[in-house]
Design an enzyme around this catalytic site. Structure first.
Site, PDB file in Angstrom:
ATOM      1  N   HIS A 270       0.809  -1.222   0.000  1.00 36.43           N
ATOM      2  CA  HIS A 270       0.000   0.000   0.000  1.00 36.43           C
ATOM      3  C   HIS A 270       0.842   1.273   0.000  1.00 36.43           C
ATOM      4  O   HIS A 270       0.318   2.362  -0.246  1.00 36.43           O
ATOM      5  CB  HIS A 270      -0.922   0.037   1.225  1.00 36.43           C
ATOM      6  CG  HIS A 270      -2.009  -0.981   1.212  1.00 36.43           C
ATOM      7  ND1 HIS A 270      -2.804  -1.214   0.112  1.00 36.43           N
ATOM      8  CD2 HIS A 270      -2.443  -1.850   2.178  1.00 36.43           C
ATOM      9  CE1 HIS A 270      -3.678  -2.171   0.399  1.00 36.43           C
ATOM     10  NE2 HIS A 270      -3.470  -2.585   1.627  1.00 36.43           N
ATOM     11  N   ASP A 307      -3.075 -10.689  -2.178  1.00 34.08           N
ATOM     12  CA  ASP A 307      -3.616 -10.102  -0.962  1.00 34.08           C
ATOM     13  C   ASP A 307      -5.061  -9.674  -1.239  1.00 34.08           C
ATOM     14  O   ASP A 307      -5.399  -9.289  -2.363  1.00 34.08           O
ATOM     15  CB  ASP A 307      -2.768  -8.890  -0.567  1.00 34.08           C
ATOM     16  CG  ASP A 307      -3.112  -8.332   0.803  1.00 34.08           C
ATOM     17  OD1 ASP A 307      -2.353  -8.603   1.745  1.00 34.08           O
ATOM     18  OD2 ASP A 307      -4.129  -7.625   0.926  1.00 34.08           O
ATOM     19  N   HIS A 309      -6.614  -7.065  -0.371  1.00 32.75           N
ATOM     20  CA  HIS A 309      -6.732  -5.633  -0.597  1.00 32.75           C
ATOM     21  C   HIS A 309      -5.886  -5.228  -1.795  1.00 32.75           C
ATOM     22  O   HIS A 309      -4.791  -5.764  -2.001  1.00 32.75           O
ATOM     23  CB  HIS A 309      -6.292  -4.843   0.633  1.00 32.75           C
ATOM     24  CG  HIS A 309      -7.060  -5.167   1.864  1.00 32.75           C
ATOM     25  ND1 HIS A 309      -6.695  -6.174   2.719  1.00 32.75           N
ATOM     26  CD2 HIS A 309      -8.191  -4.631   2.388  1.00 32.75           C
ATOM     27  CE1 HIS A 309      -7.560  -6.241   3.728  1.00 32.75           C
ATOM     28  NE2 HIS A 309      -8.480  -5.317   3.548  1.00 32.75           N
ATOM     29  N   ASP A 391      -5.064 -12.539   3.860  1.00 33.69           N
ATOM     30  CA  ASP A 391      -6.237 -11.996   4.522  1.00 33.69           C
ATOM     31  C   ASP A 391      -7.548 -12.301   3.808  1.00 33.69           C
ATOM     32  O   ASP A 391      -8.589 -11.737   4.152  1.00 33.69           O
ATOM     33  CB  ASP A 391      -6.081 -10.487   4.742  1.00 33.69           C
ATOM     34  CG  ASP A 391      -5.353  -9.788   3.610  1.00 33.69           C
ATOM     35  OD1 ASP A 391      -5.130 -10.414   2.565  1.00 33.69           O
ATOM     36  OD2 ASP A 391      -4.998  -8.611   3.773  1.00 33.69           O
TER      37      ASP A 391
END
Length: 482
Positions: A270, A307, A309, A391
């Site tokens: 990120h 991931d 996200h 996740d």
């Protein structure tokens, strides 16, 4: 990697570019959120046409070489002042579970700490960092850590050891690239070790191979308590065995391997060139990709981000660099609310796949094998980097997917079959906040890549025992990050 209560309500009302901007380089999106039933599942997808691949890459692959596992207890020293999902225990659980399974199942892996931050290594690391991040942001991060820490935003913390630990994490990612390319892969060129004065003086270094000093100049002068060595979690995570003999960019002392896994934190996908966010401080995978192209002369690098996200920071770097390609699958809507489905980037080098909450692996595999792997194979990479977030697990409270730990073994097997024996792969830990599930999923990833089948029940048992040990200690937050 997270949605955070301060961010979860943001939704996905806009249609931003891959990095959250309205960049004019974004191409018209082609929806891949739903894969038609007629789309062929590319079980035979091969990366064999990569520039240096042999013509017979589709033949029976040779015996699997060991996987390099890069880890240091220093990665546990980045910690929030209170409960936080991105806590040391999630990495400690994964490492301890792998060690137990190595002893019991004979996993063919080598444990190696990242090269320590000697002056020479620090120059290499900072050169790689500054090839991706703005110098002003790197300086800000160093100063914030030197002052004792603070928050980059409501979700992303910086502690007194965070800057040095983040640099060591980058060192680990670079070592992962070295371990798969240093034995003869790619063209070697001299790295640019020029540094801005403020960045070069942000950290003073030294220490042993598995416990480098990550102190600022001020901390060294004051003998600050921040200089104290961290207390290792001896029962759960013993120090990594072995040492890297060289601080040079190509750590030729590492055993030749076809794959590596960087078990490091803080995570990175990120972090944009200008700021950290979403628990991430430095853009590890993008830094490693640029390092492979700039230092080893690898013509093309593929990045796979599974991931849950969107890797907005990675996308911000990849979008303008035709040497890189990114295939990114993520739940939508979910933090950071970027990465709408479609093909983006100045050269069409980013593919986003949107996932619906509650989705299972069976629903995902068609997109993974039918679109994501072929997209990366078309890039003809000489190296594959994996932002390995865990996740999407059903028990992870920061998302809404329903994957099982064994599903990550399925993904890894498909990737391994696609790349064959001629394209090296480096995995690196991103998200994953259910300690038990993440530990088990990492184990299934490693086992699948080295070609060993593990009992799901035994892996779950080992992961649960390790998590129980960690939970009885001064835990930073509950499993699952709730």
């Amino acid at each position: 990697m997270q949605d955070g209560s301060s961010l979860a309500a943001a939704g996905a009302s806009a249609t931003p570019g891959p990095d959250g901007s309205k960049s004019s380089t974004v191409l018209a999106p082609t929806s891949v959120a739903a894969v038609p039933a007629s789309t062929p599942v590319a079980a035979a997808t091969s990366f064999a046409h990569a520039p240096h691949a042999a013509a017979d890459a589709a033949a029976v692959p040779p015996p699997v070489r060991p996987m390099q596992l890069i880890y240091s207890d220093v990665f546990l020293t980045h910690a929030a002042p209170g409960p936080h999902p991105e806590c040391p225990e999630r990495l400690a659980a994964a490492v301890a579970t792998l060690r137990r399974l190595q002893a019991a199942q004979g996993l063919p892996v080598h444990w190696t700490p990242p090269p320590p931050l000697t002056d020479a290594r620090l120059a290499t690391v900072l050169s790689a960092v500054l090839a991706v991040h703005d110098g002003a942001y790197v300086d800000e991060l160093a100063r914030l850590s030197a002052r004792g820490g603070g928050g980059l935003d409501a979700d992303t913390y910086v502690g007194p050891r965070s800057y040095g630990t983040a640099l060591l994490s980058v060192s680990g990612w670079l070592a992962g690239v070295d371990s798969v390319l240093g034995g003869g892969g790619g063209r070697r060129v001299s790295p640019d070790s020029s540094l801005t004065p403020s960045a070069s003086s942000a950290v003073s270094v030294g220490g042993s191979a598995d416990e480098p000093s990550v102190l600022t100049d001020g901390e060294r002068e004051r003998g600050s308590a921040a200089a104290a060595r961290p207390v290792p979690m001896a029962d759960a995570t013993t120090s990594a065995a072995g040492a890297v003999a060289s601080d040079s960019p190509a750590a030729s002392s590492l055993p030749p391997v076809s794959a590596a896994f960087v078990l490091a934190r803080p995570p990175g996908h990120h972090a944009t060139p200008s700021t950290g966010m979403g628990f991430c401080l430095l853009s590890n995978v993008a830094i490693a990709a640029r390092y492979a192209t700039d230092v080893y002369g690898v013509e093309r690098v593929a990045i796979l981000d599974w991931d849950v996200h969107a890797g907005n920071g990675t996308a911000a770097v990849v979008a303008g660099d035709p040497r890189l390609a990114l295939a990114d699958s993520h739940q939508m809507p979910l933090f950071p609310n970027t990465g709408p489905p479609g093909v983006y980037g100045a050269s069409g080098n980013i593919l986003n796949v949107a996932l619906t909450a509650g989705g299972t692996m069976a629903e995902y595999m068609e997109a993974f094998t039918g679109q994501m792997l072929p997209f990366l194979a078309d890039h003809s990479p000489g190296l594959v980097l994996v932002s390995a977030g865990y996740d999407a697990l059903e028990e992870d409270r920061l998302a809404g997917m329903c994957w099982a730990p064994t599903d990550y073994g399925v993904l890894t097997s498909a990737l391994r079959d696609a790349v064959g024996a001629h394209v090296p792969v480096v995995y690196g830990l991103e998200g994953g906040y259910d300690w038990r599930g993440t530990a088990a999923a990492v184990a299934h990833t490693v086992a699948a890549h080295v070609g060993i089948e593990l009992s799901a029940a035994k892996v779950a048992e080992q992961a649960a025992e390790v998590a129980e040990v960690l939970e009885t200690r001064g835990m930073v937050g509950p499993p699952g990050g709730g």
